[in-house]
Write a protein that holds these residues in place. Sequence first.
Motif, PDB file in Angstrom:
ATOM      1  N   PRO A 258       2.444   5.009  12.156  1.00  0.00           N
ATOM      2  CA  PRO A 258       3.770   4.387  12.031  1.00  0.00           C
ATOM      3  C   PRO A 258       3.983   3.710  10.678  1.00  0.00           C
ATOM      4  CG  PRO A 258       2.337   3.020  13.384  1.00  0.00           C
ATOM      5  CD  PRO A 258       1.597   4.297  13.129  1.00  0.00           C
ATOM      6  N   LEU A 259       2.907   3.493   9.934  1.00  0.00           N
ATOM      7  CA  LEU A 259       3.014   2.784   8.652  1.00  0.00           C
ATOM      8  C   LEU A 259       3.468   3.689   7.517  1.00  0.00           C
ATOM      9  CD1 LEU A 259      -0.243   0.611   8.739  1.00  0.00           C
ATOM     10  CD2 LEU A 259       2.089  -0.109   9.253  1.00  0.00           C
ATOM     11  N   TYR A 260       3.223   5.003   7.669  1.00  0.00           N
ATOM     12  CA  TYR A 260       3.473   5.908   6.555  1.00  0.00           C
ATOM     13  C   TYR A 260       4.371   7.070   6.982  1.00  0.00           C
ATOM     14  CZ  TYR A 260      -0.523   3.240   4.929  1.00  0.00           C
ATOM     15  OH  TYR A 260      -1.366   2.213   4.592  1.00  0.00           O
ATOM     16  N   PRO A 261       5.675   6.954   6.744  1.00  0.00           N
ATOM     17  CA  PRO A 261       6.601   8.026   7.121  1.00  0.00           C
ATOM     18  C   PRO A 261       6.363   9.317   6.356  1.00  0.00           C
ATOM     19  CG  PRO A 261       7.711   6.366   5.763  1.00  0.00           C
ATOM     20  CD  PRO A 261       6.381   5.803   6.135  1.00  0.00           C
ATOM     21  N   ASP A 262       5.650   9.235   5.239  1.00  0.00           N
ATOM     22  CA  ASP A 262       5.366  10.448   4.463  1.00  0.00           C
ATOM     23  C   ASP A 262       4.062  11.127   4.889  1.00  0.00           C
ATOM     24  OD1 ASP A 262       3.732   8.471   3.466  1.00  0.00           O
ATOM     25  OD2 ASP A 262       4.071   8.955   1.354  1.00  0.00           O
TER      26      ASP A 262
ATOM     27  N   ALA B 261       0.814  -1.208   0.000  1.00  0.00           N
ATOM     28  CA  ALA B 261       0.000   0.000   0.000  1.00  0.00           C
ATOM     29  C   ALA B 261       0.854   1.266   0.000  1.00  0.00           C
ATOM     30  CB  ALA B 261      -0.932   0.011   1.214  1.00  0.00           C
ATOM     31  N   MET B 262       2.167   1.102   0.043  1.00  0.00           N
ATOM     32  CA  MET B 262       3.067   2.253   0.034  1.00  0.00           C
ATOM     33  C   MET B 262       3.408   2.588  -1.416  1.00  0.00           C
ATOM     34  SD  MET B 262       4.548   4.435   1.985  1.00  0.00           S
ATOM     35  CE  MET B 262       5.811   5.700   1.831  1.00  0.00           C
ATOM     36  N   LEU B 263       2.863   3.685  -1.928  1.00  0.00           N
ATOM     37  CA  LEU B 263       3.088   4.106  -3.307  1.00  0.00           C
ATOM     38  C   LEU B 263       4.168   5.179  -3.323  1.00  0.00           C
ATOM     39  CD1 LEU B 263       2.249   3.904  -6.259  1.00  0.00           C
ATOM     40  CD2 LEU B 263       0.429   5.555  -5.798  1.00  0.00           C
ATOM     41  N   GLN B 264       5.246   4.891  -4.026  1.00  0.00           N
ATOM     42  CA  GLN B 264       6.423   5.751  -4.015  1.00  0.00           C
ATOM     43  C   GLN B 264       6.092   7.206  -4.334  1.00  0.00           C
ATOM     44  OE1 GLN B 264       9.322   4.891  -7.067  1.00  0.00           O
ATOM     45  NE2 GLN B 264      11.034   5.534  -5.770  1.00  0.00           N
ATOM     46  N   HIS B 265       6.456   8.088  -3.401  1.00  0.00           N
ATOM     47  CA  HIS B 265       6.316   9.537  -3.554  1.00  0.00           C
ATOM     48  C   HIS B 265       4.871  10.020  -3.656  1.00  0.00           C
ATOM     49  CE1 HIS B 265      10.600   9.584  -4.003  1.00  0.00           C
ATOM     50  NE2 HIS B 265      10.599   9.102  -5.228  1.00  0.00           N
ATOM     51  N   ARG B 266       3.893   9.174  -3.327  1.00  0.00           N
ATOM     52  CA  ARG B 266       2.495   9.576  -3.537  1.00  0.00           C
ATOM     53  C   ARG B 266       2.157  10.882  -2.826  1.00  0.00           C
ATOM     54  NH1 ARG B 266      -3.218   7.386  -1.237  1.00  0.00           N
ATOM     55  NH2 ARG B 266      -2.101   7.853   0.686  1.00  0.00           N
ATOM     56  N   ASN B 267       2.447  10.954  -1.529  1.00  0.00           N
ATOM     57  CA  ASN B 267       2.057  12.152  -0.788  1.00  0.00           C
ATOM     58  C   ASN B 267       2.809  13.396  -1.261  1.00  0.00           C
ATOM     59  OD1 ASN B 267       0.154  10.788   0.657  1.00  0.00           O
ATOM     60  ND2 ASN B 267       1.334  10.654   2.554  1.00  0.00           N
ATOM     61  N   LEU B 268       4.060  13.225  -1.633  1.00  0.00           N
ATOM     62  CA  LEU B 268       4.810  14.362  -2.161  1.00  0.00           C
ATOM     63  C   LEU B 268       4.201  14.833  -3.480  1.00  0.00           C
ATOM     64  CD1 LEU B 268       7.168  16.318  -2.018  1.00  0.00           C
ATOM     65  CD2 LEU B 268       8.611  14.565  -3.111  1.00  0.00           C
ATOM     66  N   VAL B 269       3.858  13.889  -4.347  1.00  0.00           N
ATOM     67  CA  VAL B 269       3.245  14.231  -5.628  1.00  0.00           C
ATOM     68  C   VAL B 269       1.897  14.924  -5.407  1.00  0.00           C
ATOM     69  CG1 VAL B 269       2.194  13.276  -7.714  1.00  0.00           C
ATOM     70  CG2 VAL B 269       4.429  12.458  -6.952  1.00  0.00           C
ATOM     71  N   LEU B 270       1.101  14.413  -4.479  1.00  0.00           N
ATOM     72  CA  LEU B 270      -0.193  15.029  -4.204  1.00  0.00           C
ATOM     73  C   LEU B 270      -0.027  16.467  -3.721  1.00  0.00           C
ATOM     74  CD1 LEU B 270      -2.116  12.110  -2.437  1.00  0.00           C
ATOM     75  CD2 LEU B 270      -2.415  12.942  -4.775  1.00  0.00           C
ATOM     76  N   LEU B 271       0.984  16.705  -2.897  1.00  0.00           N
ATOM     77  CA  LEU B 271       1.237  18.059  -2.421  1.00  0.00           C
ATOM     78  C   LEU B 271       1.672  18.981  -3.561  1.00  0.00           C
ATOM     79  CD1 LEU B 271       3.067  17.316   0.953  1.00  0.00           C
ATOM     80  CD2 LEU B 271       0.786  18.315   0.677  1.00  0.00           C
TER      81      LEU B 271
END
Length: 212
Positions: free
Chosen positions: A126-130, A93-103
């Motif tokens: 704890p599951l999502y460092p981003d 479920a960890m998609l590379q750079h997803r949260n950064l891209v969304l921002l």
Amino acid sequence: MTMAEARLIAQIHQKAVCLVSGGVDSMVALALMVRAGWGCTALFVDYGQQALDIERNAFEKVCERLRVERSYRKISLWESKGNLLLGDSAGTAMLQHRNLVLLIVADIETKARNADAIVTGFCRSPLYPDSSRPFCQLAQHVIQQSGQSNRIILAPLLDLTKVDIGRLARELSLPLDMTASCYCPSDSVSCQVCEGCKDRVTVMEAWHASST
């Protein structure tokens, strides 16, 4: 960020673009900003997620409930192989750079609307460092440097757990049953086993318990 802090910031900054997925966290974050006096536009991003239909349906309901303007953007950056969110049942479920891209997408929308802030529903996990405070601080630095702007990232739930969010949603009288959080639904039905569904159960239990 407390409600008092959000109101104080709103005296200077008036408009925000809020990333809203149709899930619990983003609904609560959006509601907090609206009640703090911000003029909010809710942004839904289609990035190829398997849950697109149920997320967008929930997004529409959330926006209608909170009476905010809606905006949509579509991106295509990732292959589905190896990722649960994009349809690979054996993936992570960890998609590379997803949260950064969304921002970054939200920042582009924020500039287009001449808004002052990007709002996210990131919370303690704890599951999502981003979705952490250090990540948000670094992301804001990157966005300000890359975009040559003073736009800020606001994450009002950053220090809250899922239980805290459920209780807060009850305090705000938010109808969480209109939200959707499943990563890999089948025929618009939640799978009940992914991390998104598990988190939703935790939030909903706290939400229901707070009403008694």
